[in-house]
Write an enzyme that holds these catalytic residues in place. Sequence first.
Site, PDB file in Angstrom:
ATOM      1  CE  LYS A   1      -3.637   7.501  10.053  1.00 14.85           C
ATOM      2  NZ  LYS A   1      -4.572   6.380  10.008  1.00 14.85           N
TER       3      LYS A   1
ATOM      4  N   GLY B   1       3.905   5.428   1.605  1.00 15.10           N
ATOM      5  CA  GLY B   1       5.105   6.196   1.974  1.00 15.10           C
ATOM      6  C   GLY B   1       5.424   7.256   0.929  1.00 15.10           C
TER       7      GLY B   1
ATOM      8  N   GLY C   1       4.571   1.897   7.085  1.00 18.90           N
ATOM      9  CA  GLY C   1       3.491   1.367   6.263  1.00 18.90           C
ATOM     10  C   GLY C   1       4.023   0.923   4.912  1.00 18.90           C
TER      11      GLY C   1
ATOM     12  CB  CYS D   1       8.189  -4.557   7.660  1.00 20.34           C
ATOM     13  SG  CYS D   1       9.026  -4.432   9.242  1.00 20.34           S
TER      14      CYS D   1
ATOM     15  CD  GLU E   1       5.683  -5.890   2.090  1.00 24.91           C
ATOM     16  OE1 GLU E   1       4.976  -4.934   1.750  1.00 24.91           O
ATOM     17  OE2 GLU E   1       6.312  -5.906   3.162  1.00 24.91           O
TER      18      GLU E   1
ATOM     19  CB  ALA F   1       1.699   2.424  -2.559  1.00 27.40           C
TER      20      ALA F   1
HETATM   21  P1  NAD Z   1      -0.580   1.379   4.624  1.00 27.27           P
HETATM   22  O1  NAD Z   1       0.493   2.107   3.920  1.00 27.27           O
HETATM   23  O2  NAD Z   1      -1.802   1.001   3.894  1.00 27.27           O
HETATM   24  O3  NAD Z   1      -1.092   2.217   5.895  1.00 27.27           O
HETATM   25  C1  NAD Z   1      -0.227   2.663   6.893  1.00 27.27           C
HETATM   26  C2  NAD Z   1      -0.823   3.895   7.566  1.00 27.27           C
HETATM   27  O4  NAD Z   1      -0.872   4.965   6.632  1.00 27.27           O
HETATM   28  C3  NAD Z   1      -2.237   3.713   8.093  1.00 27.27           C
HETATM   29  O5  NAD Z   1      -2.311   4.364   9.352  1.00 27.27           O
HETATM   30  C4  NAD Z   1      -3.070   4.443   7.051  1.00 27.27           C
HETATM   31  O6  NAD Z   1      -4.289   4.943   7.562  1.00 27.27           O
HETATM   32  C5  NAD Z   1      -2.149   5.583   6.683  1.00 27.27           C
HETATM   33  N1  NAD Z   1      -2.414   6.196   5.372  1.00 27.27           N
HETATM   34  C6  NAD Z   1      -3.078   5.692   4.314  1.00 27.27           C
HETATM   35  N2  NAD Z   1      -3.074   6.578   3.284  1.00 27.27           N
HETATM   36  C7  NAD Z   1      -2.373   7.656   3.705  1.00 27.27           C
HETATM   37  C8  NAD Z   1      -1.984   8.886   3.091  1.00 27.27           C
HETATM   38  N3  NAD Z   1      -2.324   9.183   1.826  1.00 27.27           N
HETATM   39  N4  NAD Z   1      -1.230   9.737   3.812  1.00 27.27           N
HETATM   40  C9  NAD Z   1      -0.843   9.440   5.061  1.00 27.27           C
HETATM   41  N5  NAD Z   1      -1.194   8.296   5.711  1.00 27.27           N
HETATM   42  C10 NAD Z   1      -1.950   7.417   5.029  1.00 27.27           C
HETATM   43  O7  NAD Z   1       0.159   0.127   5.248  1.00 27.27           O
HETATM   44  P2  NAD Z   1      -0.505  -1.104   5.994  1.00 27.27           P
HETATM   45  O8  NAD Z   1      -1.203  -1.925   4.964  1.00 27.27           O
HETATM   46  O9  NAD Z   1      -1.245  -0.609   7.191  1.00 27.27           O
HETATM   47  O10 NAD Z   1       0.789  -1.883   6.540  1.00 27.27           O
HETATM   48  C11 NAD Z   1       1.448  -2.880   5.839  1.00 27.27           C
HETATM   49  C12 NAD Z   1       2.734  -2.331   5.233  1.00 27.27           C
HETATM   50  O11 NAD Z   1       3.563  -1.745   6.238  1.00 27.27           O
HETATM   51  C13 NAD Z   1       3.581  -3.420   4.615  1.00 27.27           C
HETATM   52  O12 NAD Z   1       4.085  -2.982   3.374  1.00 27.27           O
HETATM   53  C14 NAD Z   1       4.729  -3.592   5.605  1.00 27.27           C
HETATM   54  O13 NAD Z   1       5.901  -4.126   5.060  1.00 27.27           O
HETATM   55  C15 NAD Z   1       4.901  -2.188   6.080  1.00 27.27           C
HETATM   56  N6  NAD Z   1       5.617  -2.164   7.367  1.00 27.27           N
HETATM   57  C16 NAD Z   1       6.899  -1.672   7.421  1.00 27.27           C
HETATM   58  C17 NAD Z   1       7.615  -1.708   8.619  1.00 27.27           C
HETATM   59  C18 NAD Z   1       9.035  -1.206   8.732  1.00 27.27           C
HETATM   60  O14 NAD Z   1       9.509  -0.998   9.838  1.00 27.27           O
HETATM   61  N7  NAD Z   1       9.751  -1.020   7.650  1.00 27.27           N
HETATM   62  C19 NAD Z   1       6.997  -2.222   9.757  1.00 27.27           C
HETATM   63  C20 NAD Z   1       5.698  -2.705   9.663  1.00 27.27           C
HETATM   64  C21 NAD Z   1       5.016  -2.666   8.465  1.00 27.27           C
END
Ligand code: NAD
Length: 470
Positions: A167, A223, A218, A274, A371, A221
């Site tokens: 997804k 996670g 992601g 990230c 962040e 929060a």
């Molecule tokens: P996000 O957490 O808002 O969303 C990520 C995904 O989670 C999306 O597909 C979203 O639809 C889904 N999602 C939202 N609510 C959910 C829930 N309750 N249950 C399950 N899935 C849900 O993150 P974002 O804003 O899309 O991405 C930015 C963040 O990602 C930053 O904090 C960045 O540091 C992090 N990131 C981490 C890495 C890594 O490898 N560590 C890599 C890239 C990005």
Amino acid sequence: MEFAHLIDGKAVSSDATLEVINPATGKVFERCPRANKQQLDSAVSAARAAFPLWKAQSFAARAAAIRTMAGVFREHQEALAQLLTREQGKPIGQSRDEIGRAASQSEGMAAIDIGVETLTDDATRRIELHYRPLGVVGIITPWNAPINLAAGPITAALYTGNTAVLKPSPFTPLTTLKLGELLRDVFPPGVLNVVAGGDDLGQWMSEHPGIDKISFTGSVATGKRVMASAAGTLKRVTLELGGNDAAIVLDDVDPTVVAKRLFFASFVNSGQVCMAVKRIYAHESVYSALCDALANEASRAKVGDGLDPQTQFGPIQNRRQYERVLVILEDTRRSGARILAGGEVPTGGGYFIAPTIVADIAEDSRLVREEQFGPIVPVLKFTDEDDVVRRANDTRYGLAGSVWSHDPERAAALAARLEVGTAWVNQHRATSATVPFGGAKESGIGRQYSVLGLKENMEAQVVSVLKEAV
Ligand code: NAD
């Protein structure tokens, strides 16, 4: 362009749609289907049904399919890159790189050997450690690097014998759906399913009893929410979350050389990475020279629509994130910190902010503590090495960090004291298919890539044989 989910090897539409905005214009430019709960159930059922046959294939056969997938990435690199830039905003050259990298990392991971390990083998007993696939892996990706962050988990899940439901973020669903379409004949039906939807779809996946593991990339929060939802079925989770990476610049560097590298490591993809450098700590003896050199880099940066080949830095990917970065910028201005370069917010439809360098900022400011995930980076001064390590580690994040010095071994000793998953010396953002990547503390659980990342998709099984006829 037509977009569809990939469920059980078929293109499937939905009644509801997602509107996709081009962040360079702020306008909707495409729509795609938005999956409902029943469609997720169908995708999970298809993945479960495909699992026994896929798991029975050899590693070699599955590696061959992954190599075919990498070939598809390369064959369609240009079309995918154009679409990626339109929905994500990053400069077109970086979109091409992302797709090329997805191909090479997938090939690299599918060349890693996972064999049976013999723990004991003597006259009376043999104890072996086997690794078995888990079943169905749910892959949830963010909007900053949708293809690269899908390719790694797809490869890890499928190569090790699992099937998957992927997804993408609702902000960047298109390139991922296109990828599903292109991969339709690469894997048997049901082995890889791609469904677009909202955040609710991610939550349904995390709760779904038919999914055995969630591979999530992601924010911290979200996670935590994924982990809470996954607890109901005791799903395995790999969480790749946010970071607040510190770069520590020692007193013996050439500030101009370091500034060039740090600038890129901080601002690539307009800071939406990230493992971007998010805090720079410079020794007092090089502080002003480094600030000047960084400001010089920032003042020459070309910001604009990623489709323009001259553009080096595109927009913030979505309005929510853009507004968040603007609030941090305003808070920084009000705090009395010095903005050395950037800080301009062009008017017009796109979500642009120029690369911004901030000096003389308080350690407890939002820009330093949070962040920012955008093109604004603080430069802080230090005098004592123990003190700077303490400040770098004074955070709940622990993704990565780096130390910069004329003497790499001196820097390595300091780097090892950082409480992070990856500590670099004289570089930042260097990853590869065979090197584990992941976060310490609240930056994540588990590792991606490498043999460790592959084994996260498998269950260790002990086979213990007593060599006695009974
Ligand atoms: P996000 O957490 O808002 O969303 C990520 C995904 O989670 C999306 O597909 C979203 O639809 C889904 N999602 C939202 N609510 C959910 C829930 N309750 N249950 C399950 N899935 C849900 O993150 P974002 O804003 O899309 O991405 C930015 C963040 O990602 C930053 O904090 C960045 O540091 C992090 N990131 C981490 C890495 C890594 O490898 N560590 C890599 C890239 C990005």
